[in-house]
Design a protein around this motif. Structure first.
Motif, short mmCIF file in Angstrom:
data_model
loop_
_atom_site.label_atom_id
_atom_site.label_comp_id
_atom_site.label_asym_id
_atom_site.label_seq_id
_atom_site.Cartn_x
_atom_site.Cartn_y
_atom_site.Cartn_z
N SER A 24 0.89 -1.19 0.09
CA SER A 24 -0.02 -0.11 -0.01
C SER A 24 0.94 1.32 -0.04
O SER A 24 1.82 1.23 0.85
N ILE A 25 0.55 1.93 -0.72
CA ILE A 25 1.76 2.99 -1.26
C ILE A 25 1.10 4.66 -0.93
O ILE A 25 1.76 5.53 -1.01
N GLY A 26 -0.36 4.59 -0.90
CA GLY A 26 -0.92 5.56 -0.48
C GLY A 26 -1.21 6.20 -1.85
O GLY A 26 -1.17 5.94 -3.03
N GLN A 27 -1.04 8.03 -2.03
CA GLN A 27 -1.21 8.75 -3.21
C GLN A 27 -0.10 8.96 -3.99
O GLN A 27 0.88 9.23 -3.16
N LEU A 28 0.13 9.02 -5.09
CA LEU A 28 1.06 9.40 -5.94
C LEU A 28 0.81 10.62 -6.30
O LEU A 28 -0.27 11.39 -6.68
N ALA A 29 2.05 11.67 -6.39
CA ALA A 29 1.96 12.85 -6.56
C ALA A 29 1.32 13.42 -7.95
O ALA A 29 0.43 14.30 -7.81
N GLU A 30 1.66 12.50 -8.92
CA GLU A 30 0.89 12.79 -10.14
C GLU A 30 -0.30 11.99 -10.65
O GLU A 30 -0.77 12.06 -11.62
N GLY A 31 -0.56 11.32 -9.54
CA GLY A 31 -1.72 10.50 -9.54
C GLY A 31 -1.75 9.16 -10.18
O GLY A 31 -2.34 8.20 -9.64
N GLN A 32 -0.87 9.11 -11.32
CA GLN A 32 -0.65 7.59 -11.69
C GLN A 32 0.90 7.61 -12.50
O GLN A 32 1.19 8.56 -12.61
N GLY A 47 10.65 10.07 3.76
CA GLY A 47 11.67 10.81 4.50
C GLY A 47 13.12 10.57 3.57
O GLY A 47 13.83 11.60 3.82
N GLU A 48 13.02 9.59 2.68
CA GLU A 48 14.24 9.13 2.10
C GLU A 48 14.26 9.69 0.48
O GLU A 48 15.00 9.49 -0.29
N TYR A 49 13.24 10.29 0.22
CA TYR A 49 12.64 10.73 -1.23
C TYR A 49 13.58 11.87 -1.50
O TYR A 49 13.86 13.03 -1.17
N VAL A 50 14.23 11.63 -2.62
CA VAL A 50 15.21 12.77 -3.41
C VAL A 50 14.90 12.82 -4.89
O VAL A 50 14.88 11.96 -5.37
N ARG A 51 14.53 14.25 -4.98
CA ARG A 51 14.05 14.48 -6.51
C ARG A 51 14.93 15.09 -7.22
O ARG A 51 16.00 15.42 -7.09
#
Length: 51
Positions: A24-32, A47-51
């Motif tokens: 289960s990952i919850g909502q994605l920023a761009e929806g899909q 907390g570990e996400y780097v864009r």
């Protein structure tokens, strides 16, 4: 035949989950997200996400 099965007087039914792990990952920023053949997707904690 196992020893336990040999001792049972009534038949039993076993149910097994064959679908494997679900995440289960919850909502994605761009929806899909669409992946093309051969592309990878790596899931990391927020907390570990780097864009």
């Amino acid at each position: 035949m196992s020893l336990l099965l040999a001792q049972l007087v009534v038949p039993i039914t076993l149910l097994q989950d064959l679908q494997g792990t679900k995440i289960s990952i919850g909502q994605l920023a761009e929806g899909q997200i669409f992946l093309r053949d051969g592309e990878w997707l790596t899931l990391v904690p927020v907390g570990e996400y780097v864009r």
